[in-house]
Design an enzyme around this catalytic site. Structure first.
Site, PDB file in Angstrom:
ATOM      1  N   GLY A  69       0.787  -1.212   0.000  1.00  0.00           N
ATOM      2  CA  GLY A  69       0.000   0.000   0.000  1.00  0.00           C
ATOM      3  C   GLY A  69       0.824   1.269   0.000  1.00  0.00           C
ATOM      4  O   GLY A  69       0.493   2.239  -0.704  1.00  0.00           O
ATOM      5  N   THR A  70       1.898   1.301   0.780  1.00  0.00           N
ATOM      6  CA  THR A  70       2.726   2.503   0.847  1.00  0.00           C
ATOM      7  C   THR A  70       3.339   2.822  -0.509  1.00  0.00           C
ATOM      8  O   THR A  70       3.286   3.963  -0.971  1.00  0.00           O
ATOM      9  CB  THR A  70       3.826   2.341   1.910  1.00  0.00           C
ATOM     10  OG1 THR A  70       3.224   2.335   3.213  1.00  0.00           O
ATOM     11  CG2 THR A  70       4.838   3.471   1.846  1.00  0.00           C
ATOM     12  N   GLN A 177      -7.442  -0.762   3.723  1.00  0.00           N
ATOM     13  CA  GLN A 177      -8.250  -1.366   4.783  1.00  0.00           C
ATOM     14  C   GLN A 177      -9.572  -1.927   4.265  1.00  0.00           C
ATOM     15  O   GLN A 177     -10.136  -2.839   4.878  1.00  0.00           O
ATOM     16  CB  GLN A 177      -8.524  -0.341   5.893  1.00  0.00           C
ATOM     17  CG  GLN A 177      -7.301   0.055   6.704  1.00  0.00           C
ATOM     18  CD  GLN A 177      -6.714  -1.094   7.508  1.00  0.00           C
ATOM     19  OE1 GLN A 177      -7.383  -2.073   7.816  1.00  0.00           O
ATOM     20  NE2 GLN A 177      -5.443  -0.968   7.866  1.00  0.00           N
ATOM     21  N   SER A 198      -1.593  -6.702  -0.020  1.00  0.00           N
ATOM     22  CA  SER A 198      -1.809  -8.137   0.157  1.00  0.00           C
ATOM     23  C   SER A 198      -1.888  -8.562   1.617  1.00  0.00           C
ATOM     24  O   SER A 198      -2.738  -9.365   1.992  1.00  0.00           O
ATOM     25  CB  SER A 198      -0.674  -8.900  -0.550  1.00  0.00           C
ATOM     26  OG  SER A 198      -0.613 -10.243  -0.156  1.00  0.00           O
ATOM     27  N   HIS A 199      -1.004  -8.035   2.456  1.00  0.00           N
ATOM     28  CA  HIS A 199      -0.899  -8.579   3.822  1.00  0.00           C
ATOM     29  C   HIS A 199      -2.044  -8.157   4.730  1.00  0.00           C
ATOM     30  O   HIS A 199      -2.115  -8.570   5.886  1.00  0.00           O
ATOM     31  CB  HIS A 199       0.458  -8.236   4.445  1.00  0.00           C
ATOM     32  CG  HIS A 199       0.608  -6.814   4.867  1.00  0.00           C
ATOM     33  ND1 HIS A 199       0.564  -6.430   6.185  1.00  0.00           N
ATOM     34  CD2 HIS A 199       0.813  -5.685   4.158  1.00  0.00           C
ATOM     35  CE1 HIS A 199       0.743  -5.125   6.274  1.00  0.00           C
ATOM     36  NE2 HIS A 199       0.892  -4.651   5.053  1.00  0.00           N
ATOM     37  N   THR A 235      12.315  -6.897 -10.736  1.00  0.00           N
ATOM     38  CA  THR A 235      11.709  -8.148 -11.182  1.00  0.00           C
ATOM     39  C   THR A 235      10.392  -8.383 -10.453  1.00  0.00           C
ATOM     40  O   THR A 235      10.297  -8.242  -9.238  1.00  0.00           O
ATOM     41  CB  THR A 235      12.667  -9.324 -10.912  1.00  0.00           C
ATOM     42  OG1 THR A 235      13.891  -9.084 -11.614  1.00  0.00           O
ATOM     43  CG2 THR A 235      12.066 -10.632 -11.375  1.00  0.00           C
ATOM     44  N   CYS A 326       2.604   1.511  10.559  1.00  0.00           N
ATOM     45  CA  CYS A 326       3.591   2.283   9.807  1.00  0.00           C
ATOM     46  C   CYS A 326       4.016   3.546  10.539  1.00  0.00           C
ATOM     47  O   CYS A 326       4.977   4.199  10.167  1.00  0.00           O
ATOM     48  CB  CYS A 326       3.051   2.645   8.417  1.00  0.00           C
ATOM     49  SG  CYS A 326       2.855   1.205   7.340  1.00  0.00           S
TER      50      CYS A 326
END
Length: 384
Positions: A69-70, A177, A198-199, A235, A326
């Site tokens: 996200g960041t 979120q 993803s997390h 990559t 964060c």
């Protein structure tokens, strides 16, 4: 250990783990390579791009995979501003944004961009009435988080996008979120750019996606980049991306069921706190998904700093937080909480409890017991 910090990160689900292991063993080629192994990876990448697009109501060509996200926030906002005409040097964000957006604002200010921060109303909403006075001829972009990571407050992006579209102003939203938790349709909501991770949806860490509506003007942050159609270098992590998609599909399919459970858990927790006279004040009272994400409960613990409460819970094997992971280590009042009217003292008393797929009433009973003990300790201290 009882984990109640799912808004910060989630464990990988079986669907994601199985996909990740399978592709690392069987489809480990570089998606940019021209041989068959590279072709297989490229096919998996293309399929994943289409699946993410389907989940957000967008187009495959607009999906770019990132590290989370960041990075999606950073690259989307900069790329859009880079691609706008020179006179469009003004952009707007809400006061409720993630820490990454505040960090980005400092960088862009040095590059000559002018930022206006819009405050919410007393209920935490960014309304058209609040936004309109700040829109200018040189405004190119507005960035408004879909739901705040500390309070779970959800913004009505569809209503705001109507105001912007008529003025030729683009809309970016950090939906880290909300993705996988409530429905998102970038087309119906009028969103030009979207950040997801993803997390937060039981996928691997270090993977995310940025959506940029095809046809939107943009110029890459890193010139001459070859990966992800020039959007970012490096990559591409095909196994991680496929695992992200597997987790996101699982969450999307079970979205309604999860939200019903979270609403029940939220109501139970609030009732138990009230019954035991624990001095918590809720940042947001509503539990309906139209107003707030039910799985995020933000509150102020009167008489204790949030960090102390978090550490005491941790001593008893319960993980909660004092806000966005964060921003951990920055022992300063959260701008989002200050924007909602919290004093500096109140903001430092903030704690966040966030539920996940496996959270139980028994887990919440343990947490309530710890908070009740802290309350009794406070009462004993005051009586001496």
């Amino acid at each position: 250990m009882i984990y109640l910090d799912y808004a910060a990160s989630t464990p990988m689900c079986d669907e994601a783990l199985n996909m990740y292991n399978a592709l690392n063993k069987e489809m480990f080629g570089n998606a940019s390579s021209l041989h068959d192994a590279g072709g297989q990876a490229a096919y998996a990448l293309d399929y994943s791009r289409q699946r993410i697009a389907n989940m957000i109501g967008g187009q495959k060509e607009g999906v770019y995979f990132t590290t989370g996200g960041t990075e999606s926030n950073m690259l989307l906002v900069q790329s859009i501003l880079n691609g706008l005409p020179q006179h469009k040097k003004h952009w707007i964000m809400s006061a409720l944004e993630h820490q990454s957006m505040y960090n980005l604002a400092t960088l862009l200010e040095r590059q000559g961009y002018e930022l206006t921060i819009v405050q919410p109303d007393k209920d935490g909403r960014i309304t058209g009435k609040a936004l309109l006075p700040h829109l200018r001829e040189n405004t190119g972009l507005v960035s408004i988080q879909h739901a705040n990571s500390e309070t779970g407050l959800i913004q009505d992006l569809a209503a705001l996008s109507l105001l912007l579209r008529d003025r030729g102003i683009l809309l970016h939203s950090d939906a880290v979120q909300t993705f996988g938790n409530i429905p998102i349709d970038v087309t119906a909501m009028g969103i030009d750019a979207l950040s997801i991770s993803s997390h937060k949806v039981y996928g691997p860490k270090g993977v995310g996606a940025a959506y940029l509506k095809p046809g939107t003007p943009w110029r890459p942050v890193y010139p001459d980049t070859l990966h992800e159609n020039g959007f970012r270098p490096g990559t591409v992590n095909v196994p991680g991306i496929a695992a992200f998609v597997a987790a996101a599909e699982m969450m999307t399919e079970q979205m309604e069921l999860h939200q019903q459970r979270y609403a029940m858990l939220r109501q139970y927790f609030m009732t138990q706190v009230q019954n035991k006279s624990i001095p918590l004040r809720w940042v947001v009272q509503e539990s309906g998904t139209e107003a707030v994400l039910s799985q995020i409960v933000g509150c102020f613990f009167h008489g204790y700093e949030g960090q102390y409460v978090m550490l005491e819970c941790n001593r008893s094997g319960v993980c909660i937080s004092t806000g966005s992971a964060c921003a951990a280590g920055h022992h300063e009042p959260s701008p989002a909480l200050q924007a909602l009217g919290a004093s500096d003292r109140e903001a430092l008393q903030f704690i966040r409890i966030s539920f996940g797929r496996t959270t139980t009433i028994e887990d919440l009973n343990v947490l309530v017991g710890i908070l009740a003990e802290l309350t009794h300790r406070q009462e004993r201290s005051l009586s001496h």
